[in-house]
Design an enzyme around this catalytic site. Sequence first.
Site, mmCIF file in Angstrom:
data_model
loop_
_atom_site.group_PDB
_atom_site.id
_atom_site.type_symbol
_atom_site.label_atom_id
_atom_site.label_comp_id
_atom_site.label_asym_id
_atom_site.label_seq_id
_atom_site.Cartn_x
_atom_site.Cartn_y
_atom_site.Cartn_z
ATOM 1 N N GLU A 169 -28.915 77.899 49.039
ATOM 2 C CA GLU A 169 -28.867 76.749 48.131
ATOM 3 C C GLU A 169 -29.661 77.169 46.910
ATOM 4 O OE1 GLU A 169 -29.559 74.097 45.775
ATOM 5 O OE2 GLU A 169 -31.151 73.505 47.163
ATOM 6 N N CYS A 209 -33.174 71.455 41.169
ATOM 7 C CA CYS A 209 -31.901 72.159 40.950
ATOM 8 C C CYS A 209 -30.881 71.271 40.261
ATOM 9 C CB CYS A 209 -31.326 72.642 42.282
ATOM 10 S SG CYS A 209 -32.359 73.824 43.149
#
Length: 457
Positions: A230, A264
């Site tokens: 991720e 993110c």
Amino acid sequence: MHQIRNPYSGDVVGEVPLCGPTEVDVACRAAAGALARSDFPQHARAGVLDRAAVLLGERAGELAALITAESGKTIRDARVEVSRASETLRFAAAEARRLSGDLVPMEATPGGMGKLGLALRFPIGVVAAITPFNFPLNTVAHKLAPAIAAGCPVVLKPAPQTPLTALRFVALLIEAGLPADWVQVVTDAGKEAGQALVAHPVPAMVTFTGSPAVGWAISAAAPRKKVALELGSNAPVIVEPDVPLASCAARIAKAAYSNAGQSCISVQRVLVHRKVHVELRDLLAAEADRLVVGDPADEKTDIGPLIGQSATERVLSWIDEARASGARVVAGGERTDGCVRPTVVDQPAAGTNLRTQEVFGPVLALIPYDDFGQAIAIANETPYGLQAGLFTGDLDTALRAIRELKFGGVLVNEVPTFRADHQPYGGVGDSGNTREGPASAVAAMTEVRFVSIQGLR
């Protein structure tokens, strides 16, 4: 020993051991021993996760203060993170209870007559988990809780900036009934433990959240392991002219500047129709200017420091690069009390870092477009593809965005920074190769064993 310092004050808030290959080997062997015992059934794993969720709620103030001290996250944002981690544990407990297999319809083929076919799920093995600094509790929970639910012991390597929260969380899991050898923690000042952990033969899977460069290097270094990545993003949100701009601006600013933009999926690129470009620009600038910057432990503070001085210098240099390309900085763009002020950069040139890379700081890049096809093209011009947002009142526009935006998540009339902790969360391209959320992670941490049963003839 490795000292952990408060990013705002510079004070030492704790210290942890410097682990290397020797300590990693001991940890991996202990985790392998825990796996071999097979004495931690589903109902017990679910019970531990549920009790840990309750304990997190009871210790919310303590955990939030620790997150703030070692990461610089504002105390209000830290409390939200603790609350989310409790939800992550509860969702993982539900997955532990419903973990099962599938019935295979054997009689769908003549050769299967008289057979009972089952596809059962078994733990993949020991999991190596490497986590970042920006969510030192909830990201760790997203690694540990699904692994516990799946029946996989874990060797955890937390970020060198924020190991104290991870260690406190593991202690809480043990207090909730987790066998003491089920999660091993190795700490370091950088790469010493992480590289040894990836290379060690015991872990069957590596789950990593962090930068693309490190993530793809891990994947290349461990070709025989399952590697779940991720990674980063530079999340866009598209704003059409038929929406309430003031409320959109407020939501975009909150999504861009919370945690000082160190997420993110922090909004980084705002693609706005040219008809409403100036109006939205001024609204965003006003939202940025009103935010309070400073001590993250102060209840009034909206924006705290970045994780370190080098991150601050990099973000400011990217703002300067955009300004040199012809962009106009309409809010922020400077340092206050050691923190980067919330910044709005209007029309950075194509190819500049603010358009192509992940800033990981409190900076918005505003980019006008003339038609929706152009907005789609600009959104897709990045190598990343984690989540994208869209504000529109038109259903056809929304459906087109869902089809054409090349992202792991498309959020209609929502900022891309929204994440439900049970959703399948992840991206494409340089944003990674996996989906997180307890259900998705548990599936990834198990492997299917086909079983066929028939009577003696």
